[in-house]
Scaffold this motif. Sequence first.
Motif, PDB file in Angstrom:
ATOM      1  N   UNK A 130      86.729  45.335   9.713  1.00  0.00           N
ATOM      2  CA  UNK A 130      86.701  43.749   9.234  1.00  0.00           C
ATOM      3  C   UNK A 130      87.109  43.782   7.577  1.00  0.00           C
ATOM      4  N   UNK A 131      87.679  42.808   7.697  1.00  0.00           N
ATOM      5  CA  UNK A 131      87.893  42.315   6.064  1.00  0.00           C
ATOM      6  C   UNK A 131      86.687  41.596   5.468  1.00  0.00           C
ATOM      7  N   UNK A 132      86.796  41.017   4.251  1.00  0.00           N
ATOM      8  CA  UNK A 132      85.622  40.367   3.796  1.00  0.00           C
ATOM      9  C   UNK A 132      85.077  39.051   4.567  1.00  0.00           C
ATOM     10  N   UNK A 133      85.971  38.253   5.195  1.00  0.00           N
ATOM     11  CA  UNK A 133      85.857  37.305   5.800  1.00  0.00           C
ATOM     12  C   UNK A 133      85.581  37.313   7.109  1.00  0.00           C
ATOM     13  N   UNK A 134      85.335  38.522   7.703  1.00  0.00           N
ATOM     14  CA  UNK A 134      84.801  39.189   8.935  1.00  0.00           C
ATOM     15  C   UNK A 134      85.894  39.133  10.189  1.00  0.00           C
ATOM     16  N   UNK A 135      87.303  39.181   9.571  1.00  0.00           N
ATOM     17  CA  UNK A 135      88.240  39.208  10.637  1.00  0.00           C
ATOM     18  C   UNK A 135      88.491  40.761  10.863  1.00  0.00           C
ATOM     19  N   UNK A 136      88.879  41.046  12.181  1.00  0.00           N
ATOM     20  CA  UNK A 136      89.066  42.176  12.679  1.00  0.00           C
ATOM     21  C   UNK A 136      90.509  42.644  12.228  1.00  0.00           C
ATOM     22  N   UNK A 137      90.687  43.754  11.262  1.00  0.00           N
ATOM     23  CA  UNK A 137      92.066  44.061  10.815  1.00  0.00           C
ATOM     24  C   UNK A 137      92.446  45.519  11.325  1.00  0.00           C
ATOM     25  N   UNK A 138      91.595  45.984  12.142  1.00  0.00           N
ATOM     26  CA  UNK A 138      91.864  47.449  12.726  1.00  0.00           C
ATOM     27  C   UNK A 138      90.761  48.011  13.273  1.00  0.00           C
ATOM     28  N   UNK A 139      90.670  49.419  13.709  1.00  0.00           N
ATOM     29  CA  UNK A 139      89.705  50.109  14.016  1.00  0.00           C
ATOM     30  C   UNK A 139      89.858  51.385  13.713  1.00  0.00           C
ATOM     31  N   UNK A 140      88.994  52.198  13.562  1.00  0.00           N
ATOM     32  CA  UNK A 140      88.842  53.737  13.382  1.00  0.00           C
ATOM     33  C   UNK A 140      88.127  54.534  14.492  1.00  0.00           C
ATOM     34  N   UNK A 141      88.724  55.531  15.061  1.00  0.00           N
ATOM     35  CA  UNK A 141      88.107  56.452  16.000  1.00  0.00           C
ATOM     36  C   UNK A 141      88.120  57.796  15.615  1.00  0.00           C
ATOM     37  N   UNK A 142      87.350  58.487  16.041  1.00  0.00           N
ATOM     38  CA  UNK A 142      87.012  60.039  15.747  1.00  0.00           C
ATOM     39  C   UNK A 142      86.569  60.643  17.012  1.00  0.00           C
ATOM     40  N   UNK A 143      86.989  62.017  16.961  1.00  0.00           N
ATOM     41  CA  UNK A 143      86.638  62.733  18.104  1.00  0.00           C
ATOM     42  C   UNK A 143      86.458  64.156  17.550  1.00  0.00           C
ATOM     43  N   UNK A 144      85.521  64.873  17.876  1.00  0.00           N
ATOM     44  CA  UNK A 144      85.026  66.464  17.658  1.00  0.00           C
ATOM     45  C   UNK A 144      83.592  66.692  17.717  1.00  0.00           C
ATOM     46  N   UNK A 145      82.830  65.539  17.358  1.00  0.00           N
ATOM     47  CA  UNK A 145      81.468  65.983  17.324  1.00  0.00           C
ATOM     48  C   UNK A 145      81.122  65.079  18.636  1.00  0.00           C
ATOM     49  N   UNK A 146      79.609  64.816  18.331  1.00  0.00           N
ATOM     50  CA  UNK A 146      78.970  63.768  19.291  1.00  0.00           C
ATOM     51  C   UNK A 146      79.506  62.541  19.139  1.00  0.00           C
ATOM     52  N   UNK A 147      79.316  61.604  19.995  1.00  0.00           N
ATOM     53  CA  UNK A 147      79.591  60.178  19.770  1.00  0.00           C
ATOM     54  C   UNK A 147      78.871  59.556  18.484  1.00  0.00           C
ATOM     55  N   UNK A 148      77.672  60.136  18.247  1.00  0.00           N
ATOM     56  CA  UNK A 148      76.957  59.552  17.278  1.00  0.00           C
ATOM     57  C   UNK A 148      77.470  60.010  15.866  1.00  0.00           C
ATOM     58  N   UNK A 149      78.080  61.335  15.832  1.00  0.00           N
ATOM     59  CA  UNK A 149      78.526  62.003  14.655  1.00  0.00           C
ATOM     60  C   UNK A 149      79.853  61.453  14.545  1.00  0.00           C
TER      61      UNK A 149
END
Length: 141
Positions: free
Chosen positions: A105-124
């Motif tokens: 999210x940007x400074x005003x709270x708008x969603x401008x993207x997402x990031x995902x990771x894979x390799x560890x546990x979901x929490x990691x």
Amino acid sequence: MVKLTLAQANTIIEAALAKSTASGFKPMGIAVLDESGNLKAFASEDGASMFRFDIARAKAWGAVGMGVSSRVLGERAKGNPNFFVSLAATAEGKFLPQTGAVVIKDATGNVIGAVGASGGTGDEDELICMAGVEAAGLTAG
């Protein structure tokens, strides 16, 4: 509306990988998507399996598409599994409601993207995504 830049996406990846290394996590794949679900940047650490890209992207794609973290999506899927199975099928496998992605999210709270990771546990995976977003001066949600 503010757009996610390539420089920000690269900062997110670099900081996420640094957090992963410092935490001793397994090799990661990290995908950063823009607000439309298009790939902005991706990195795969040496030793990461071939599935890391697809999983990281699918977690992020679901998050940006629904406007919430993949953790929230996973919780929602428990209460309505048929909808989420149908959604994954409709998305041709690009949607994965499993912990490990956050919206950006940007400074005003708008969603401008997402990031995902894979390799560890979901929490990691989620932890390093959040660290990356914060390092870029943005807000993880």
